[in-house]
Design a protein around this motif. Structure first.
Motif, short mmCIF file in Angstrom:
data_model
loop_
_atom_site.label_atom_id
_atom_site.label_comp_id
_atom_site.label_asym_id
_atom_site.label_seq_id
_atom_site.Cartn_x
_atom_site.Cartn_y
_atom_site.Cartn_z
N CYS A 91 1.08 -1.18 0.10
CA CYS A 91 0.01 0.12 0.00
C CYS A 91 0.67 1.17 0.07
O CYS A 91 2.23 1.08 -0.09
CB CYS A 91 -0.99 0.05 1.08
SG CYS A 91 -0.21 0.44 2.82
N TYR A 92 0.40 2.27 -0.11
CA TYR A 92 1.19 3.67 -0.10
C TYR A 92 0.43 4.83 0.70
O TYR A 92 -0.97 4.68 0.83
CB TYR A 92 1.49 4.07 -1.53
CG TYR A 92 0.57 4.71 -2.38
CD1 TYR A 92 0.23 5.86 -2.46
CD2 TYR A 92 -0.19 3.58 -3.12
CE1 TYR A 92 -0.80 6.47 -3.08
CE2 TYR A 92 -1.15 4.19 -4.08
CZ TYR A 92 -1.50 5.49 -3.97
OH TYR A 92 -2.57 6.06 -4.82
N TRP A 93 1.12 5.79 1.07
CA TRP A 93 0.54 6.97 1.66
C TRP A 93 0.97 8.20 0.93
O TRP A 93 2.05 8.37 0.51
CB TRP A 93 1.03 6.92 3.12
CG TRP A 93 0.64 5.86 3.92
CD1 TRP A 93 -0.27 6.02 4.99
CD2 TRP A 93 1.19 4.69 4.25
NE1 TRP A 93 -0.59 4.84 5.78
CE2 TRP A 93 0.60 3.84 5.22
CE3 TRP A 93 2.21 3.83 3.59
CZ2 TRP A 93 0.60 2.51 5.65
CZ3 TRP A 93 2.55 2.70 3.96
CH2 TRP A 93 1.69 1.88 4.98
N ASN A 94 0.24 9.13 0.82
CA ASN A 94 0.62 10.64 0.68
C ASN A 94 1.16 11.25 1.57
O ASN A 94 0.43 11.41 2.67
CB ASN A 94 -0.65 11.38 -0.03
CG ASN A 94 -1.23 10.47 -1.31
OD1 ASN A 94 -0.76 10.18 -2.23
ND2 ASN A 94 -2.48 10.43 -1.22
N CYS A 95 2.38 11.69 1.12
CA CYS A 95 3.16 12.67 2.52
C CYS A 95 2.80 14.09 2.47
O CYS A 95 2.11 14.49 1.39
CB CYS A 95 4.68 12.56 2.30
SG CYS A 95 5.25 10.65 2.42
N ASP A 96 2.84 14.72 3.73
CA ASP A 96 2.26 15.91 3.72
C ASP A 96 3.26 16.96 2.94
O ASP A 96 2.67 17.81 2.53
CB ASP A 96 2.47 16.21 5.09
CG ASP A 96 1.32 15.83 6.20
OD1 ASP A 96 0.48 15.21 5.36
OD2 ASP A 96 1.41 16.00 7.45
N ARG A 123 10.61 5.53 -0.36
CA ARG A 123 9.90 6.69 -0.46
C ARG A 123 9.82 7.07 -2.03
O ARG A 123 11.07 6.61 -2.67
CB ARG A 123 10.70 7.86 0.19
CG ARG A 123 10.23 7.71 1.64
CD ARG A 123 10.61 9.17 2.21
NE ARG A 123 10.57 9.08 3.70
CZ ARG A 123 9.40 9.34 4.35
NH1 ARG A 123 8.28 9.65 3.64
NH2 ARG A 123 9.42 9.33 5.55
N TYR A 124 8.79 7.27 -2.70
CA TYR A 124 8.67 7.60 -3.98
C TYR A 124 8.62 9.22 -4.32
O TYR A 124 7.83 9.68 -3.38
CB TYR A 124 7.47 7.29 -4.57
CG TYR A 124 7.04 7.61 -6.08
CD1 TYR A 124 7.54 6.92 -6.90
CD2 TYR A 124 6.25 8.49 -6.04
CE1 TYR A 124 7.45 7.43 -8.27
CE2 TYR A 124 5.72 8.95 -7.38
CZ TYR A 124 6.41 8.30 -8.64
OH TYR A 124 6.39 8.90 -9.59
N ASN A 125 9.46 9.49 -5.07
CA ASN A 125 9.81 10.98 -5.28
C ASN A 125 9.04 11.37 -6.69
O ASN A 125 9.21 10.81 -7.70
CB ASN A 125 11.14 11.16 -5.41
CG ASN A 125 11.53 12.85 -5.60
OD1 ASN A 125 11.05 13.39 -6.63
ND2 ASN A 125 12.13 13.25 -4.50
#
Length: 216
Positions: A91-96, A123-125
């Motif tokens: 899964c993934y999360w959107n960072c602030d 971490r995806y950039n």
């Protein structure tokens, strides 16, 4: 902290520390992250088997099950391996900061008779379009004693969990579950019969927009 949380008895092949994420829309979806991760492994690997299942979509046959939930950014594949089951979920999360997404891969193996969990983070950039393996983004790594309700457990049980070593300790270790709904990671004792159920508790790691902290 380590980049990977792993129990001593597990040995899974590890991909390179970073990989490119290819996608066709405005931004990657969970299937794109899964493809980027799983494609790094050999053709006969469990990860490639999972990728083929993700491409097929939701299905279930016997003990084999595939969940592809694009809306909630979650995939999971479970299949028999001998007399045991093995699963991989992502899964993934959107960072602030808007420039990164956190991607988690959780592989669970039951060949020892309980759920051994192997957890990796990337971490995806959004600018480089690459996933980079990172240190575990927890304020601290969970311990076996975190899964014991010390208000109800007797001293003998608490001491047994705290002093267990090597392979004997594996059954007390945290086994993780990634969120399909919500944002928090949960974990339970790898062998849920290792101590009486009334002495056990479930742990939670709470997403703060960049990393995770233990619940109070």
């Amino acid at each position: 902290m380590l980049a990977v949380i792993a129990l001593p008895a597990i040995c899974f092949a590890q991909p390179p520390g970073s990989c490119k994420v290819a996608f066709t829309g405005k931004q990657p979806i969970i299937k794109d992250y899964a493809k980027a991760y799983c494609s790094q492994f050999d053709n006969d690997s469990f990860e490639r088997q999972a990728l083929a299942a993700f491409n097929k979509g939701n299905h279930k046959k016997g003990k084999t099950e595939c969940i592809v939930d694009v809306k909630n950014g979650y995939v999971k594949y479970t299949a028999p391996e001998g007399d045991a089951l093995r699963s991989i979920e992502m899964c993934y999360w959107n960072c602030d900061n808007k420039n990164e997404k956190l991607v988690a891969v959780n592989t669970i193996d039951s060949s020892m008779g309980f759920d051994e969990s192997f957890l990796t983070f990337y971490r995806y950039n959004v600018k480089t379009k690459k996933m980079r393996q990172i240190e575990t983004p927890f304020d601290r790594n969970p311990n076996a004693i975190d899964l014991v309700d010390q208000n109800t457990a007797d001293k003998k049980t608490i001491e047994m969990v705290m002093t267990a070593k090597n392979e004997d300790a594996n059954k007390f270790q945290p086994s993780f579950s990634l969120p399909r709904v919500g944002k928090d990671i949960t974990y339970h004792m790898a062998d849920q019969n290792a101590i009486p159920k009334q002495y056990q508790r479930e742990g939670k790691l709470i997403w703060d927009g960049n990393s995770f902290c233990h619940e109070n």
